[in-house]
Design a protein around this motif. Sequence first.
Motif, short mmCIF file in Angstrom:
data_model
loop_
_atom_site.label_atom_id
_atom_site.label_comp_id
_atom_site.label_asym_id
_atom_site.label_seq_id
_atom_site.Cartn_x
_atom_site.Cartn_y
_atom_site.Cartn_z
N GLY A 241 42.76 32.17 34.46
CA GLY A 241 43.95 33.00 34.67
C GLY A 241 44.89 32.96 33.50
N SER A 242 45.01 31.78 32.87
CA SER A 242 45.90 31.65 31.72
C SER A 242 45.39 32.47 30.54
CB SER A 242 46.03 30.18 31.33
OG SER A 242 46.92 30.02 30.26
N ILE A 243 44.08 32.47 30.34
CA ILE A 243 43.48 33.29 29.26
C ILE A 243 43.77 34.77 29.51
CG2 ILE A 243 41.29 34.14 28.34
CD1 ILE A 243 42.04 31.49 27.13
N ALA B 72 35.35 29.24 32.14
CA ALA B 72 36.66 29.84 32.39
C ALA B 72 37.12 30.69 31.23
CB ALA B 72 37.69 28.74 32.68
N VAL B 73 36.95 30.20 30.01
CA VAL B 73 37.36 30.97 28.83
C VAL B 73 36.49 32.23 28.69
CG1 VAL B 73 37.51 30.96 26.31
CG2 VAL B 73 38.34 29.00 27.62
N THR B 74 35.17 32.08 28.88
CA THR B 74 34.27 33.23 28.79
C THR B 74 34.61 34.29 29.83
OG1 THR B 74 32.46 31.85 27.94
CG2 THR B 74 31.85 33.95 28.95
N THR B 75 34.78 33.87 31.07
CA THR B 75 35.12 34.81 32.14
C THR B 75 36.46 35.48 31.88
OG1 THR B 75 33.91 33.44 33.74
CG2 THR B 75 35.46 35.06 34.63
N GLY B 76 37.42 34.69 31.41
CA GLY B 76 38.75 35.23 31.13
C GLY B 76 38.73 36.35 30.11
N PHE B 77 37.99 36.17 29.04
CA PHE B 77 37.97 37.21 27.99
C PHE B 77 37.12 38.41 28.39
CE2 PHE B 77 39.65 33.87 25.19
CZ PHE B 77 40.65 34.61 24.56
#
Length: 481
Positions: free
Chosen positions: A46-48, A257-262
Amino acid sequence: MNWYLVWIIGFLVTILGVGVYYSRKIKTADDYTMANFSLGFFPICGSIIATSLGSAAVIGSAGKGFEIGISWFLTKLPVAGFSILLALLLGSTIRKLKLYTLPDLFVRRFGKASGLIPALIISILYMTPTFGMQIVGMGSILTTIIDISVTSAMLLGFGISVLFTLMGGLPSVAWTDAVQSVLILAGLILMFILGLNYVGGTEAVANNTPPELFDIFGLGSTELINYLIIFGPFYLVWQTSWQRIAAAKNEKIAKSAVTTGFILTALVGVFAIGIGILARQALPANTDPDLVYTAFLTEIFPPSIGGFFMVSLFAAVLTGATSFLLSGAMNISKDIYQGWISPNASSQKVLNVSRISVGAMALGGLLVALLITDIIAIYTYALSLSAITMVVPVLAAMFWKRATKAGMIASVIGSLVVAVAWSLLRKPFGLHEIIPGMLASFTILVVVSLLTKHSSDEQVKAYFFSMKHVKETPEQESKAL
């Protein structure tokens, strides 16, 4: 009743309540800047999303959709692609090194002196004007809601951002980012769907929209290459991603999380651009691109409903502002203060300096917002210089053992000189300064490294290879359980 004001006040009371809650849990500098390395999938992802969807991504993308159409989406692909590459390729190494900041990598690999220039570039040259850009965005939103001047609105946005960041640090920023990301995603998607219905549906849009807006390559080849090169490499050294990767509970969460976020950020970018295209059906063709999103919003929705979408926009801008402040404050407190001024400073002292840094950077960003008219140009220039000076040295630290301290410092300074000179010459051949700048960075680092020896304070390693079989620290493993 001013429904826009009701929605905004309700939103602000909620997030400030979260800030107060987390402020009571902040005891150390690690708690404040890294959430004690304990964040899960939802706050990281969510933060990404929330940080990436700032004023440039939402307001700017809607304006670009209004101006040039769907081809603007191509500028989203290098952001997502390079960010995902960073997480998947270097995420494990970043976590095992337990890096607080990007300059921290420079210090460990090349020695103390090598971290100062990157710390100044990130905190002052990039993070400060980027925060200023968010202040401008908040000012434009608040003037739509409240009958006050733009300057007063920017001062109000400044106060909200600083207060929230000072109270809760990364724990409150990450968790409110996560909640705000849902608000942002829902707002953009719902606004697109309802806006499409308002202008008459897909057939009306297809018939009434200039054909060039649907040309995926309408941006032009030279402009497209420049944007791809500008936005792509920078996201290998975007400190926000590094911070979120390091702050996750474990490696699996960090990468997923980072991959999904972007991925979600890129997909949602389609809706922001689409809103700009839809707005061509309802707004005059000479509408200021920066006003397209809010003008279309107020055109199609009554305030009782439009207030929700205005809150989603304000959330996008606020979350970017708080994240940029916190990330830049880490460079000042950890890399400059603790790295150079007071190496033996206590955690409480570093925490105090972090909060003072937030205030100082915020004031600098406010001055940028109030005094500089073309803030987007300043932001793009700062982004380019960050990529030019840091991408090649970072890759060398990760993959090339032969790189030396002298080569790294010469590369940073030399590439900066080349880039500034190229821009002063008005970009010969139509090429952006990032192209000659990065070529100079690579050439200088390789040549100088081959001609010099390693200094005594270097760690002569290629971290990607040397850390491959190292396990995460016991503290990290215990948090993963």
